[in-house]
Each structure stands twice: as structure tokens, then as C-alpha cells.
Enzyme design. Sequence first.
Site, short mmCIF file in Angstrom:
data_model
loop_
_atom_site.label_atom_id
_atom_site.label_comp_id
_atom_site.label_asym_id
_atom_site.label_seq_id
_atom_site.Cartn_x
_atom_site.Cartn_y
_atom_site.Cartn_z
CG ASP A 1 10.80 -2.42 1.34
OD1 ASP A 1 12.04 -2.53 1.31
OD2 ASP A 1 10.22 -1.51 1.95
NE ARG B 1 4.47 6.53 2.18
CZ ARG B 1 3.29 6.28 2.76
NH1 ARG B 1 2.22 6.08 2.04
NH2 ARG B 1 3.20 6.24 4.07
CG ASP C 1 13.00 0.19 4.76
OD1 ASP C 1 12.32 -0.58 4.05
OD2 ASP C 1 12.59 1.31 5.14
NE ARG C 2 8.23 -2.94 3.92
CZ ARG C 2 7.25 -3.65 3.38
NH1 ARG C 2 7.01 -4.88 3.80
NH2 ARG C 2 6.52 -3.14 2.41
CG HIS D 1 10.34 -1.74 8.76
ND1 HIS D 1 11.16 -0.89 8.06
CD2 HIS D 1 9.11 -1.58 8.23
CE1 HIS D 1 10.46 -0.25 7.14
NE2 HIS D 1 9.20 -0.65 7.22
CG ASP E 1 12.85 1.62 1.17
OD1 ASP E 1 12.10 0.63 1.25
OD2 ASP E 1 12.99 2.44 2.09
CB SER F 1 8.69 2.59 0.81
OG SER F 1 8.94 1.43 1.54
CG HIS F 2 5.44 -0.71 0.32
ND1 HIS F 2 5.88 -0.10 1.47
CD2 HIS F 2 4.10 -0.59 0.32
CE1 HIS F 2 4.84 0.35 2.13
NE2 HIS F 2 3.75 0.08 1.46
CE LYS G 1 10.82 4.63 4.37
NZ LYS G 1 11.14 3.24 4.04
ZN LIG Z 1 10.85 0.16 2.81
#
Ligand SMILES: [Zn+2]
Length: 463
Positions: free
Chosen positions: A238, A14, A242-243, A325, A240, A101-102, A111
Site C-alpha cells: 500500500d 486523515r 505498512d501492509r 497489516h 506507505d 496511506s492508500h 499516524k
Molecule cells: Zn498503510
Amino acid sequence: MMLAKNIFKAYDIRGIYEEELSINAIKLIAKSLSHLFLENNDTIIVGRDGRNSSSKISETLIESFLENGKNIINVGEVPTPLVYFARNYLNLNSCIMVTGSHNPKNYNGLKIFMDGHTLSGGEIKEIYDFILRDSYSKLQFAKTSYKEINLKNEYISQIIKDISIINKKKIAVDAGNGVAGPIAIETYKKLGFDVIDLYCDIDGDFPNHHPNPSDPKNLEDLADTVKNGNCDLGIAFDGDGDRCLILDNLGNIIWPDKQMMLFSSEILSKNKNCKIIFDVKSSANLPKVIRDNGGIPIMSRTGHSFIKKKISETNAILAGEMSGHIFFNDKWYGFDDGIYSGARILEIISKNNNPSHKIFDSFPKSFVTPEINIQVNKDGIQHDFMKKFINTARFEDAKIITIDGLRAEFKDGWGLLRASNTTSCLVMRVEAESKRRLLEIKDKFFQQIKKIDPKIEIPNEEK
Ligand SMILES: [Zn+2]
């Protein structure tokens, strides 16, 4: 050749697009992954989020993988969990998601799931070392293939098939203009819910707020929408997907450890003696709830790649961390999926005639601090400080756990100090049965921190 070392993080790659994460770096990363983790003619699934730089990064990755003898299945602009879903659905070993992501809009990242597992720590550093050594073999590759596949309908219908809804209620969803919005809305509407959508169109400029639901100020608009719209629940994703974070019908934030209490009791009502994993930041009430419901609690280091590793070692039925997550391994594939987690909460509230705050209020309450971030003056120092802290700090009458930093568990509360893997900070959190005890434990930690470095500044974060 310029390559920023700091983009190779503990859980992913990242950095700031172009400045740190350059197009050239992307090419080299794909080449390096091809040589380190993949066989000739292996197939990789590639997906990307809705950031402005994601298309260009994704194109570059794909080109470089093809040049290095790999086949590509491009699943397009999708939430991270849809890439994981594609890997399971197509029965393949490797996938990669282009996502920041965030993080702020100028960031992006990768990822990486290679050869059956998520890359982390040492393996991510290995990519960097390999690029520096520049020791590529000059193989002649066989012809490679490229395919584009849209699996949105398969993903949504598999979620719907799995979830049984009794009472259809009204909810609000805030995707912060991240990539999860459209698919989440479609999924929840197909489950029969009346959905108010907030910032659910994809916009890489994130014009409304950062797509980071762990920061309470990013949940304020959703809380207003839930209250004014008489919704039974709010779900925030978030960037992307995933959470997710949850708000009850009164607009209160339901932190992920409390979500985990709800999920644990529900899953354990059908599956006894199963293992459930939670991270070291979670409430002490969570292992109690797990035990009381006939399950086996297992504490893990923080970080989605560590949790995933622990799931495969223990075959836990559920896992979750404070960042949001959550990994379902009973009827789903054991990867973190905010959209699916949201659907599982909807399934539970739909069976209950009470408003959602009553459901969450039925679990034990405690006093907690928010995450207290203690800045150190240089990145990396936090890890040295933590080593000293573990060696010197003394907490009378406490059980000491050092799987990730130091967690001191007292009869009536606990404190945790750990080194952040993503920022140059020490992170502290305290939970106790009373406000007075919370302040006492916090103070004990502060004293021990000051013993090592009297000059360290401890922010005053009373909430
Ligand atoms: Zn994420």
C-alpha cells in the site's frame, strides 16, 4: 478558527489536503499533541511518505513541535514501518508519520504514536477537543534541537540479518508508486532474489493505480507480470508500506488470513503455546490452523491500533488483519511492516522446492464473499444501525460474537456484519464450507438487516 472535525478518525487523522487537513490544522495538532502527550524537551521522530503535500505538512509539523519545546529527529521520506523501526532503534517513545496511506492523491494524514503507544479513538478525539478549548499554557521552553537521520541502511541490514534464504527465486513487486518501492526492492535484491519491479518509483500522482492492494483491480498488472515473467511470488504494497498483499506463482490473490495460516504454522513450529491475534474478519480456518499447530488463537476488533493494543496486553507472538497489516513479535518489533512481512514469506518459499501455489494450497479451503459494503445514508448512522442489529438479530444454532459488530458462527460457516470506522457503510462478510451454505448464511443476514430497515439497499456482489 475553522477545524474539520471529520479528519479525526478512529485510527488516525486523515482528510483532503488544504480543504480539510489545512496547514493551520497541522500547526494546531502539533501544538495540541505537545501539550497532551509530551513532556518538555521530549524527542519526536518525524517521517513522511511520497505524496505531493507530504513535505509541506512535515515541515509545518516540525516547526510547530520545535516552537512547543520538543526536539525533532527527521527521518525523511520513508515507509511508515521505517519510522516505527527508528523509534525502536533509537529507543524513543514518540513518532509521527505523515501519510495518506492508500487514499487518493489529494488526501493526507498522520499516524501518531505518542508516549509508548499508537493513538486511537478517544485519544484522537481528545486532540480535537483540546484545540477547541484552546487552553494552552504559556510556558517558556528550553532550547530545542533538530536532527536529520537516514536509517535506511540500518533497517535493511537488520531485516537481512534476521532472514535466512535457501533457494533464491524470481519475484515481482508492485509498490503502486507509493513510498515503499525503492527500499523493498533493495531489501529483496540484497536477500538474493531476482526482482522485477513494477511502479516502484515514488510518484505522488499515483499515475498507474491507487496504492491500495486490497482492491483486486489494483493487482491485475502484478498478476500479469508474475505469470508472464515466470515469477514464484508477487508482492504488492500500500502507499506507505505498512501492509502488503501476496500473489502466488499463478497470479492468485493470497488473502492475508491465508498468509497468517502460513506464518502461524511456521512460527508455531519453533514456539509452542504462543498467542496469535487475528481480526474479526478472518477465516474460521485460521484459529483452527493455530490450534492444530499448538498455538492459542485470539480474535480482535478490526483496526491496526486495536490490534497493537491487544499485542501489548497479551504479548502475542504474531498478529494480523484482513487488510494486510501483519505484526511479527518473535524476531521483529511487533509493529506492522509490509516490507518485513514480504521478507518472511520469501524466507518460507525459499525453503520449499514447490511453486508457491502448492504451499498455499496445503491450507484448508473455503468459500468466501468479498467485503460487501452496504451504504447508509449518513455517516455515523452505521453505528446506530449496528446497535439495533445486535439487539434484534436472531441466528438459531449460532455462537454470537460481538467484539466488533456481530459475528454469527455456525458449524459450517459464519457471517459478520460490522459498522465501518472509515466510511458510512455497514460491512458484511460470509465464509462457509460450501457455496450453498454461503448463500444460506448471506440470506439469513439479509433478512435480519431488512427487518430493521426494509429500504436498505443490499448490493449484489457475486464473485
Ligand atoms: Zn498503510
